[in-house]
Design a protein around this motif. Structure first.
Motif, PDB file in Angstrom:
ATOM      1  N   ASP A  31      35.599 132.190 -31.654  1.00 17.49           N
ATOM      2  CA  ASP A  31      36.054 130.904 -32.200  1.00 17.49           C
ATOM      3  C   ASP A  31      37.511 130.641 -31.835  1.00 17.49           C
ATOM      4  O   ASP A  31      38.414 130.781 -32.655  1.00 17.49           O
ATOM      5  CB  ASP A  31      35.838 130.877 -33.710  1.00 17.49           C
ATOM      6  CG  ASP A  31      35.513 129.481 -34.219  1.00 17.49           C
ATOM      7  OD1 ASP A  31      35.377 128.559 -33.392  1.00 17.49           O
ATOM      8  OD2 ASP A  31      35.393 129.319 -35.445  1.00 17.49           O
ATOM      9  N   PRO A  33      40.757 128.406 -30.834  1.00 20.40           N
ATOM     10  CA  PRO A  33      41.234 127.047 -31.118  1.00 20.40           C
ATOM     11  C   PRO A  33      41.669 126.319 -29.853  1.00 20.40           C
ATOM     12  O   PRO A  33      41.902 126.929 -28.801  1.00 20.40           O
ATOM     13  CB  PRO A  33      42.435 127.292 -32.033  1.00 20.40           C
ATOM     14  CG  PRO A  33      42.974 128.613 -31.573  1.00 20.40           C
ATOM     15  CD  PRO A  33      41.755 129.434 -31.195  1.00 20.40           C
ATOM     16  N   GLN A  63      35.231 125.932 -33.626  1.00 16.22           N
ATOM     17  CA  GLN A  63      36.388 125.123 -33.969  1.00 16.22           C
ATOM     18  C   GLN A  63      36.950 124.312 -32.803  1.00 16.22           C
ATOM     19  O   GLN A  63      37.528 123.241 -33.021  1.00 16.22           O
ATOM     20  CB  GLN A  63      37.486 125.968 -34.603  1.00 16.22           C
ATOM     21  CG  GLN A  63      38.134 126.993 -33.710  1.00 16.22           C
ATOM     22  CD  GLN A  63      39.368 127.622 -34.368  1.00 16.22           C
ATOM     23  OE1 GLN A  63      40.259 126.953 -34.871  1.00 16.22           O
ATOM     24  NE2 GLN A  63      39.406 128.948 -34.366  1.00 16.22           N
ATOM     25  N   ARG A  64      36.798 124.769 -31.572  1.00 17.74           N
ATOM     26  CA  ARG A  64      37.325 123.985 -30.467  1.00 17.74           C
ATOM     27  C   ARG A  64      36.575 122.671 -30.303  1.00 17.74           C
ATOM     28  O   ARG A  64      37.166 121.651 -29.922  1.00 17.74           O
ATOM     29  CB  ARG A  64      37.307 124.801 -29.170  1.00 17.74           C
ATOM     30  CG  ARG A  64      35.956 125.353 -28.733  1.00 17.74           C
ATOM     31  CD  ARG A  64      36.165 126.421 -27.675  1.00 17.74           C
ATOM     32  NE  ARG A  64      34.921 126.946 -27.088  1.00 17.74           N
ATOM     33  CZ  ARG A  64      34.229 127.961 -27.603  1.00 17.74           C
ATOM     34  NH1 ARG A  64      34.640 128.553 -28.719  1.00 17.74           N
ATOM     35  NH2 ARG A  64      33.124 128.393 -26.987  1.00 17.74           N
ATOM     36  N   VAL A  66      34.859 121.261 -33.012  1.00 19.75           N
ATOM     37  CA  VAL A  66      35.111 120.543 -34.264  1.00 19.75           C
ATOM     38  C   VAL A  66      36.469 119.851 -34.224  1.00 19.75           C
ATOM     39  O   VAL A  66      36.607 118.690 -34.623  1.00 19.75           O
ATOM     40  CB  VAL A  66      35.012 121.499 -35.465  1.00 19.75           C
ATOM     41  CG1 VAL A  66      35.452 120.803 -36.752  1.00 19.75           C
ATOM     42  CG2 VAL A  66      33.584 122.020 -35.615  1.00 19.75           C
ATOM     43  N   SER A  67      37.490 120.542 -33.731  1.00 21.28           N
ATOM     44  CA  SER A  67      38.820 119.937 -33.642  1.00 21.28           C
ATOM     45  C   SER A  67      38.822 118.747 -32.688  1.00 21.28           C
ATOM     46  O   SER A  67      39.437 117.710 -32.959  1.00 21.28           O
ATOM     47  CB  SER A  67      39.848 120.972 -33.183  1.00 21.28           C
ATOM     48  OG  SER A  67      39.996 121.985 -34.151  1.00 21.28           O
ATOM     49  N   ARG A  75      34.823 113.257 -36.929  1.00 18.28           N
ATOM     50  CA  ARG A  75      34.430 114.393 -37.768  1.00 18.28           C
ATOM     51  C   ARG A  75      33.801 113.953 -39.089  1.00 18.28           C
ATOM     52  O   ARG A  75      32.886 114.604 -39.604  1.00 18.28           O
ATOM     53  CB  ARG A  75      35.640 115.306 -38.034  1.00 18.28           C
ATOM     54  CG  ARG A  75      35.301 116.533 -38.887  1.00 18.28           C
ATOM     55  CD  ARG A  75      34.304 117.434 -38.192  1.00 18.28           C
ATOM     56  NE  ARG A  75      33.810 118.501 -39.036  1.00 18.28           N
ATOM     57  CZ  ARG A  75      32.681 118.459 -39.729  1.00 18.28           C
ATOM     58  NH1 ARG A  75      31.910 117.374 -39.689  1.00 18.28           N
ATOM     59  NH2 ARG A  75      32.288 119.479 -40.456  1.00 18.28           N
TER      60      ARG A  75
END
Length: 200
Positions: A31, A33, A63-64, A66-67, A75
């Motif tokens: 995960d 970032p 997370q990459r 999702v961000s 989101r």
């Protein structure tokens, strides 16, 4: 032929850059970032995607992705879908192709696969599950996910065998679209990074 329920188009969004993606390291389920470049890239996606209205937005839970989805402005409406996770590279996680070829100089991902990770068939099955889900949607769909997964998904969309995905390069923060030519699925845009031009 009767018109079936189907999306008008599927917009594929690869996540922004990470330290590992910039170094060419295989990044599966680790995960990682976004780095500063990736954050800037995601901001350009917000402007690029602003004209679209999506009936469904799906996002990898890593997370990459999702961000990227959050910074792009989706989101709050996105659903996380574990089938959109990147290929699990097993023992090759975090390694570059050059490092893997120190062990096996003829190795390539699409033919040799990985040790103690997912097979290409398993990745393709996840892509097929996503396609089945989005084909029931009327309207546009956005998918925020990862390079290899999205490449496999695109070739499965056009009913081709998963190894064909080796020929479809996909840059970070790129936009691609899948749609229809009459009654058959088609790829209408691939690896568009025009929104990144002039970025510092």
């Amino acid at each position: 032929m009767a018109e079936e329920s189907r999306p008008r188009q599927i917009v594929l969004v690869r996540h922004g850059a990470t330290d590992w993606s910039e170094a060419g390291r295989h990044t599966g389920w680790t995960d990682i970032p976004l780095n500063n470049d990736g954050l800037r890239q995601a901001a350009t996606l917000a402007r690029r995607l602003a004209p679209h209205t999506f009936e469904l937005v799906l996002c990898s839970p890593l997370q990459r992705a999702v961000s990227t989805c959050r910074i792009a402005g989706y989101r709050d409406v996105a659903e996380l879908d574990a089938d959109l996770r990147e290929w699990s590279y097993g023992d090759y996680e975090g390694m570059t192709t050059a490092q893997i070829r120190e062990r096996d100089r003829h190795w390539n991902l699409w033919d040799e696969g990985v040790l103690n990770g997912e097979t290409l068939a398993e990745v393709a099955a996840r892509a097929d599950a996503v396609i089945a889900r989005v084909r029931a949607v009327e309207g546009d769909v956005a998918l925020f996910a990862h390079g290899h997964l999205l490449r496999v998904l695109a070739v499965r969309w056009i009913a081709q065998h998963a190894p064909l995905a080796r020929h479809f390069n996909l840059s970070t923060a790129s936009i691609s679209t899948l749609a229809w030519e009459h009654d058959w699925p088609s790829i209408t845009l691939w690896n568009d990074v025009s929104h990144l031009r002039g970025q510092g």
